[in-house]
Motif scaffolding. Structure first.
Motif, PDB file in Angstrom:
ATOM      1  N   VAL A   1       2.734  -6.831  -7.680  1.00  0.00           N
ATOM      2  CA  VAL A   1       2.862  -5.375  -7.853  1.00  0.00           C
ATOM      3  C   VAL A   1       3.795  -4.832  -6.782  1.00  0.00           C
ATOM      4  O   VAL A   1       4.121  -5.521  -5.808  1.00  0.00           O
ATOM      5  CB  VAL A   1       1.485  -4.671  -7.775  1.00  0.00           C
ATOM      6  CG1 VAL A   1       0.593  -5.125  -8.929  1.00  0.00           C
ATOM      7  CG2 VAL A   1       0.810  -4.938  -6.439  1.00  0.00           C
ATOM      8  N   GLU A   2       4.216  -3.583  -6.952  1.00  0.00           N
ATOM      9  CA  GLU A   2       5.232  -3.015  -6.067  1.00  0.00           C
ATOM     10  C   GLU A   2       4.667  -2.507  -4.744  1.00  0.00           C
ATOM     11  O   GLU A   2       5.340  -2.554  -3.718  1.00  0.00           O
ATOM     12  CB  GLU A   2       5.960  -1.867  -6.776  1.00  0.00           C
ATOM     13  CG  GLU A   2       6.784  -2.327  -7.976  1.00  0.00           C
ATOM     14  CD  GLU A   2       7.493  -1.165  -8.644  1.00  0.00           C
ATOM     15  OE1 GLU A   2       7.260  -0.007  -8.214  1.00  0.00           O
ATOM     16  OE2 GLU A   2       8.291  -1.401  -9.572  1.00  0.00           O
ATOM     17  N   ASP A   3       3.425  -2.005  -4.735  1.00  0.00           N
ATOM     18  CA  ASP A   3       2.907  -1.392  -3.495  1.00  0.00           C
ATOM     19  C   ASP A   3       1.518  -1.934  -3.161  1.00  0.00           C
ATOM     20  O   ASP A   3       0.811  -2.478  -4.011  1.00  0.00           O
ATOM     21  CB  ASP A   3       2.861   0.126  -3.642  1.00  0.00           C
ATOM     22  CG  ASP A   3       2.024   0.561  -4.837  1.00  0.00           C
ATOM     23  OD1 ASP A   3       0.790   0.618  -4.710  1.00  0.00           O
ATOM     24  OD2 ASP A   3       2.627   0.806  -5.913  1.00  0.00           O
ATOM     25  N   GLU A   4       1.157  -1.762  -1.893  1.00  0.00           N
ATOM     26  CA  GLU A   4      -0.113  -2.302  -1.398  1.00  0.00           C
ATOM     27  C   GLU A   4      -1.308  -1.585  -2.014  1.00  0.00           C
ATOM     28  O   GLU A   4      -2.357  -2.200  -2.242  1.00  0.00           O
ATOM     29  CB  GLU A   4      -0.145  -2.183   0.127  1.00  0.00           C
ATOM     30  CG  GLU A   4      -1.314  -2.905   0.768  1.00  0.00           C
ATOM     31  CD  GLU A   4      -1.231  -2.912   2.280  1.00  0.00           C
ATOM     32  OE1 GLU A   4      -2.020  -3.632   2.914  1.00  0.00           O
ATOM     33  OE2 GLU A   4      -0.359  -2.199   2.837  1.00  0.00           O
ATOM     34  N   GLU A   5      -1.173  -0.304  -2.280  1.00  0.00           N
ATOM     35  CA  GLU A   5      -2.290   0.464  -2.868  1.00  0.00           C
ATOM     36  C   GLU A   5      -2.685  -0.113  -4.223  1.00  0.00           C
ATOM     37  O   GLU A   5      -3.875  -0.317  -4.506  1.00  0.00           O
ATOM     38  CB  GLU A   5      -1.880   1.929  -3.019  1.00  0.00           C
ATOM     39  CG  GLU A   5      -2.999   2.797  -3.584  1.00  0.00           C
ATOM     40  CD  GLU A   5      -2.580   4.255  -3.722  1.00  0.00           C
ATOM     41  OE1 GLU A   5      -3.356   5.033  -4.317  1.00  0.00           O
ATOM     42  OE2 GLU A   5      -1.485   4.615  -3.248  1.00  0.00           O
ATOM     43  N   THR A   6      -1.686  -0.416  -5.061  1.00  0.00           N
ATOM     44  CA  THR A   6      -1.971  -0.997  -6.377  1.00  0.00           C
ATOM     45  C   THR A   6      -2.582  -2.383  -6.222  1.00  0.00           C
ATOM     46  O   THR A   6      -3.498  -2.764  -6.957  1.00  0.00           O
ATOM     47  CB  THR A   6      -0.687  -1.075  -7.219  1.00  0.00           C
ATOM     48  OG1 THR A   6      -0.089   0.202  -7.305  1.00  0.00           O
ATOM     49  CG2 THR A   6      -0.982  -1.604  -8.612  1.00  0.00           C
ATOM     50  N   ALA A   7      -2.076  -3.146  -5.238  1.00  0.00           N
ATOM     51  CA  ALA A   7      -2.602  -4.485  -4.999  1.00  0.00           C
ATOM     52  C   ALA A   7      -4.080  -4.429  -4.631  1.00  0.00           C
ATOM     53  O   ALA A   7      -4.894  -5.239  -5.114  1.00  0.00           O
ATOM     54  CB  ALA A   7      -1.806  -5.163  -3.893  1.00  0.00           C
ATOM     55  N   ASN A   8      -4.454  -3.489  -3.784  1.00  0.00           N
ATOM     56  CA  ASN A   8      -5.863  -3.353  -3.393  1.00  0.00           C
ATOM     57  C   ASN A   8      -6.723  -2.924  -4.583  1.00  0.00           C
ATOM     58  O   ASN A   8      -7.887  -3.332  -4.706  1.00  0.00           O
ATOM     59  CB  ASN A   8      -5.989  -2.343  -2.262  1.00  0.00           C
ATOM     60  CG  ASN A   8      -5.554  -2.943  -0.925  1.00  0.00           C
ATOM     61  OD1 ASN A   8      -5.851  -4.095  -0.628  1.00  0.00           O
ATOM     62  ND2 ASN A   8      -4.833  -2.162  -0.126  1.00  0.00           N
TER      63      ASN A   8
END
Length: 346
Positions: A154-161
């Motif tokens: 995914v592009e950003d850490e927030e989505t990854a979490n």
């Protein structure tokens, strides 16, 4: 007048005969270039590897002849076409491959000739080595992949979490791949990759190495491509028996890349085929495979006394007798006596 005409005709005939035996290759306003001129230039024009253009061309021709003579019956046109098509499929299709070759100015027949030579060399190697079960098992282990993983990019850490949270709550990994992953190379395969060491970016491989089979990273792994959620799976690797043929080919390829082995092989095959080079200017074509015997050099005469060669005559009577003429210096005495009258005359 007849004699003049006959003489002119004879001269013209000789000139024509000379030209036909040495055909023209090219011409300019400045003159003509004939086969002999081109041949001589090719024999003297050096290349970076140390051989001349002529030697390089002759070497290829000789190797083609040697391998075709000894192993030509083991390689068919169908074999060549099959390998050509296999290479083409890796780039899309035969038509696309041919178009690419044409765009690069590469002749298709030239490519197939090289494929044929490679197959001939492979046949020669197979005929001169014994591949054991141990060799195959060793190759099998050497090719064993580093790991098989499932991942979501995914592009950003927030989505990854957010993805990690859903996994913790029991969501299916494959479903999340389809919903979130931005990796076009694996999204159609449930996010799976089987890879060897060095094929992935270091951060990805290091994170994978720390996982046990079935374990998922507890936090996103950041790389230049974005953020990854990685799950390590059981390594996917086909059984030994299913790979036997491919393993044999891989072992043969290893021998083909061994310069020392190939040099010895070509030397033996060239000897078996009785390779002879009649033109002394082109003997370097096979110098690497047909070492020329060096003629023994005679020791300088002055070196004989220094090496103690005079001691040998002292052991027998015959050498002593040979020295006798050296003790008789009558001719030298005669020369000196002949000079005396000349001094008196003065």
């Amino acid at each position: 007048m007849k004699k003049i005409l006959l003489s002119t005709f004879a001269t013209s005939a000789l000139l024509l005969a000379g030209c036909s035996s040495n055909p023209e290759v090219a011409s300019t306003e400045a003159g003509r270039i004939r086969e002999e001129d081109l041949y001589a230039e090719m024999k003297s024009e050096p290349l970076q590897g140390g051989m001349t253009v002529g030697e390089t061309v002759l070497q290829k021709m000789l190797l083609d002849d040697v391998f075709n003579h000894l192993y030509g019956d083991q390689v068919s046109d169908e074999d060549v076409d099959a390998e050509f098509e296999q290479a083409a499929e890796e780039l899309g299709s035969v038509e696309e491959y041919e178009q690419l070759l044409e765009a690069q100015g590469i002749d298709i027949d030239y490519v197939k000739e090289n494929i044929r030579l490679t197959q001939l060399i492979r046949a020669a190697v197979a005929d001169n080595v014994e591949i054991t079960e141990e060799d195959l098992e060793k190759e099998y282990e050497a090719q064993r992949p580093f790991a098989t993983v499932q991942h979501i990019l995914v592009e950003d850490e927030e989505t990854a979490n957010e993805v990690l949270t859903q996994l913790d709550e029991g969501a299916d990994f494959a479903d999340l791949v389809e919903e979130y992953s931005q990796d076009p190379g694996s999204v159609e395969n449930e996010g799976k990759y089987t890879f060897n060491e060095g094929e992935m970016v270091p951060e990805f491989e290091e994170a994978t190495a720390e996982l046990e089979e079935g374990e998922t990273t507890s936090e996103p792994v950041e790389t230049d491509m974005g953020f990854h959620i990685i799950r390590r799976l059981e390594t996917e690797y086909a059984p030994f028996d299913e790979q036997r043929d491919a393993l044999e080919q891989s072992v043969l390829e290893g021998y083909m890349q061994d310069q020392a082995f190939m040099s010895e092989l070509i030397t033996n095959l060239a000897d078996e085929a009785n390779v002879q080079i009649a033109d002394d200017d082109l003997v370097g074509a096979m110098a690497a495979y047909m070492p020329q015997e060096e003629e023994p050099t005679e020791a300088p005469q002055d070196a004989t006394p220094e090496e103690g060669a005079e001691e040998a005559p002292a052991e027998g009577e015959e050498p002593a007798e040979e020295e006798a003429p050296a003790e008789d210096e009558e001719p030298a005495e005669e020369e000196s006596t002949e000079e005396e009258p000349a001094e008196d005359a003065e």
